[in-house]
Scaffold this motif. Structure first.
Motif, PDB file in Angstrom:
ATOM      1  N   LYS A   1       0.665  -1.300  -0.038  1.00 14.70           N
ATOM      2  CA  LYS A   1       0.050   0.161   0.290  1.00 14.70           C
ATOM      3  C   LYS A   1       0.799   1.257   0.034  1.00 14.70           C
ATOM      4  O   LYS A   1       0.287   2.357  -0.113  1.00 14.70           O
TER       5      LYS A   1
ATOM      6  N   SER B   1      -3.654   6.941   1.085  1.00 14.37           N
ATOM      7  CA  SER B   1      -4.537   5.758   0.706  1.00 14.37           C
ATOM      8  C   SER B   1      -5.929   6.043   0.350  1.00 14.37           C
ATOM      9  O   SER B   1      -6.406   7.059   0.922  1.00 14.37           O
TER      10      SER B   1
ATOM     11  N   ASP C   1      -9.923   5.144  -0.220  1.00 12.33           N
ATOM     12  CA  ASP C   1     -10.937   4.408   0.534  1.00 12.33           C
ATOM     13  C   ASP C   1     -11.576   3.380  -0.155  1.00 12.33           C
ATOM     14  O   ASP C   1     -11.880   3.574  -1.307  1.00 12.33           O
ATOM     15  N   ARG C   2     -11.147   2.153   0.304  1.00 13.40           N
ATOM     16  CA  ARG C   2     -11.427   0.834  -0.395  1.00 13.40           C
ATOM     17  C   ARG C   2     -12.113  -0.100   0.508  1.00 13.40           C
ATOM     18  O   ARG C   2     -12.242   0.187   1.845  1.00 13.40           O
TER      19      ARG C   2
ATOM     20  N   ASN D   1      -6.598  -3.900   1.245  1.00 16.69           N
ATOM     21  CA  ASN D   1      -8.068  -3.638   1.088  1.00 16.69           C
ATOM     22  C   ASN D   1      -8.572  -3.580  -0.291  1.00 16.69           C
ATOM     23  O   ASN D   1      -7.608  -3.292  -1.257  1.00 16.69           O
ATOM     24  N   GLY D   2      -9.864  -3.899  -0.653  1.00  7.02           N
ATOM     25  CA  GLY D   2     -10.227  -3.733  -1.954  1.00  7.02           C
ATOM     26  C   GLY D   2     -10.091  -4.916  -2.794  1.00  7.02           C
ATOM     27  O   GLY D   2     -10.411  -5.138  -3.978  1.00  7.02           O
ATOM     28  N   CYS D   3      -9.172  -5.948  -2.355  1.00  7.52           N
ATOM     29  CA  CYS D   3      -8.934  -7.339  -3.172  1.00  7.52           C
ATOM     30  C   CYS D   3     -10.048  -8.229  -3.039  1.00  7.52           C
ATOM     31  O   CYS D   3     -10.859  -8.312  -2.128  1.00  7.52           O
TER      32      CYS D   3
ATOM     33  N   PRO E   1      -3.797  -2.839  -3.256  1.00  3.65           N
ATOM     34  CA  PRO E   1      -5.544  -2.801  -3.529  1.00  3.65           C
ATOM     35  C   PRO E   1      -6.047  -2.861  -4.621  1.00  3.65           C
ATOM     36  O   PRO E   1      -5.617  -2.573  -5.822  1.00  3.65           O
ATOM     37  N   GLY E   2      -7.279  -3.562  -4.568  1.00  6.36           N
ATOM     38  CA  GLY E   2      -8.073  -3.786  -5.848  1.00  6.36           C
ATOM     39  C   GLY E   2      -7.649  -4.978  -6.537  1.00  6.36           C
ATOM     40  O   GLY E   2      -8.371  -4.994  -7.708  1.00  6.36           O
TER      41      GLY E   2
ATOM     42  N   GLY F   1      -1.741  -2.559  -7.841  1.00  6.53           N
ATOM     43  CA  GLY F   1      -3.065  -2.127  -7.670  1.00  6.53           C
ATOM     44  C   GLY F   1      -4.024  -2.463  -8.944  1.00  6.53           C
ATOM     45  O   GLY F   1      -3.519  -2.204  -9.950  1.00  6.53           O
ATOM     46  N   ASP F   2      -5.119  -2.887  -8.566  1.00  7.13           N
ATOM     47  CA  ASP F   2      -6.261  -2.896  -9.705  1.00  7.13           C
ATOM     48  C   ASP F   2      -5.846  -3.861 -10.745  1.00  7.13           C
ATOM     49  O   ASP F   2      -6.311  -3.588 -11.831  1.00  7.13           O
TER      50      ASP F   2
END
Length: 426
Positions: free
Chosen positions: A35, A279, A281-282, A300-302, A315-316, A332-333
């Motif tokens: 992160k 960061s 928000d996820r 978060n978000g995974c 994340p994601g 990420g993503d």
């Protein structure tokens, strides 16, 4: 005393040995640890040490870094007095608009130092991983009546050629300095890129260096060796804890692996030394029925429906049922489609791996044809925004450029291969 401290953070490094990871961003802006960005560790060290007045010197591809730092709010550096300031090269100020070296970067920003009523100034590299209480460094500097203090760490004998190596007497006074020696006979104490100077002395030394025609205007190559040779009161502060220069693909990968051990060298959960970052928000991580996650860090978000083993997911990231991520770093993503396998690979942001694709396949360890010095240990790197077609097999030590689309692939990519993106540089 803390309120009257100031730190320069050198964050303009190109980081060529990080290959694709730093092609589109400065080295301090490279994502790290699920992160963070690399610079977060230096900035967090500052605020955790009570230093809330920071100038960040940028140069190479600064957009990502500037966006990440923003107003400095995550580090409590969005202040009317002090706070954080981005210091970019001033166009037209001198014959060359670019900073010529680390010392030149500070020299061209001495106006910010002259405006401050302080006795000492910190000069820090923004591309290293470590947690240090700079108050201890200040105490060492004052106790020894030093004019310059260099934080040092002991490195293996076969790594000394990557660092500035200092030799000190039993009182800590530096009596010898070699910049990246082929072999270091007497010492393995490497400069950490953490300097504490007496304010007035630094100003005088930088003005002197600016007038030396054959100087490269670098602290490690020019300024520090000159001060040591003249016995100007340079001391070495031995730092006992973890420090890592993630200057290569291998060291970047191994630093992540270290975070997955039972006793990681940096405790990212330490409430007394928080690593602050920007960061988004996820939502919480979603673990779907039947998934398997072992020895990994998942941000978060995974969404995890498949298998994730000994890996770091930013994340994601989406790993659906039937997909496998093993011994990898996925930023990420990114999306790993059904049936795909990612093994010993580093995927930048927004990568999509097609259904049934295999990334990091086989046992062939042929070095990369474009970056043999950077990709030779079996790691495969996929650039930001790359889309890999369904069913493709990509071997080891492969370099896939940023923003390649499925049309860039006409066949499987063997170990050591390269698929250049629209803006690839190597």
């Amino acid at each position: 005393m803390n309120g009257s401290r100031y730190a320069y953070v050198l964050a303009g490094g190109e980081g060529r040995r990080l290959c694709l990871l730093s092609e589109r961003r400065a080295k301090p802006a490279v994502p790290f640890g699920g992160k963070y960005r690399i610079i977060d560790f230096t900035l967090s060290n500052c605020v955790n040490s009570g230093i809330y007045d920071v100038g960040v010197l940028t140069q190479y591809r600064p957009t990502s870094l500037n966006r990440h730092i923003g107003t400095g709010r995550p580090w409590d550096l969005d202040r009317t007095r002090g706070g954080i300031q981005i210091l970019q090269p001033s166009l037209g100020a001198v014959d060359s608009d670019w900073y010529q070296g680390t010392a030149d970067a500070i020299y061209r920003n001495l106006i910010h130092l002259r405006r401050r009523r302080i006795d000492h100034v910190l000069v820090l590299s923004g591309d290293h991983l470590y947690t240090m209480d700079y108050n201890v460094l200040y105490a060492f500097h004052v106790r020894n009546q030093a004019r310059a203090t260099v934080a040092v760490t002991e490195v293996p004998a076969d790594m000394t050629h990557h660092f500035g190596i200092l030799e000190a007497d039993d009182k800590g006074r530096v009596v010898g300095f070699q910049e990246k020696p082929r072999t270091a006979q007497k010492s393995r104490m490497a400069s950490m890129g953490v300097y504490l100077f007496d304010r007035d002395s630094l100003i005088r030394w930088l003005e002197e260096d600016a007038g030396v025609s054959d100087s490269s205007h670098d602290f490690g190559k020019d300024v520090i060796p000159r001060l040591v040779a003249r016995d100007e009161g340079v001391f070495a502060y031995p730092f006992p804890d973890y420090w890592q220069d993630v200057g290569t693909v291998d060291s970047y990968y191994e630093s992540h692996r270290a975070l997955l051990t039972d006793r990681p060298p940096i405790d990212l959960a330490d409430p007394d030394w928080v690593i602050h970052t920007q960061s988004a928000d996820r939502p919480p991580v979603r673990f779907e029925p039947g998934c398997r996650v072992a020895g990994s860090m998942v941000a978060n978000g995974c969404t995890i429906g498949g298998e994730v083993v000994r890996s770091v997911l930013f994340p994601g990231v989406i790993v659906p049922r039937g997909a496998v991520v093993r011994d990898s770093i996925v930023m990420g993503d990114s999306i790993i489609q059904r049936g795909a396998v990612v093994d010993r690979a580093i995927l930048d942001k927004l990568v999509e791996v097609g259904e049934g694709a295999r990334v990091g396949d086989g046992d062939d360890s042929t070095p990369n044809v474009a970056c043999p010095d950077h990709l030779s240990t079996g790691l495969t790197i996929v650039g930001k925004g790359a889309h890999l077609p369904d069913g493709i097999t990509i071997g080891r030590n492969v370099r896939i450029g940023a923003y390649v689309t499925r049309s860039y692939f006409t066949r499987d990519v063997p170990s050591g291969g390269v698929v250049d993106g629209p803006e690839s540089v190597h």
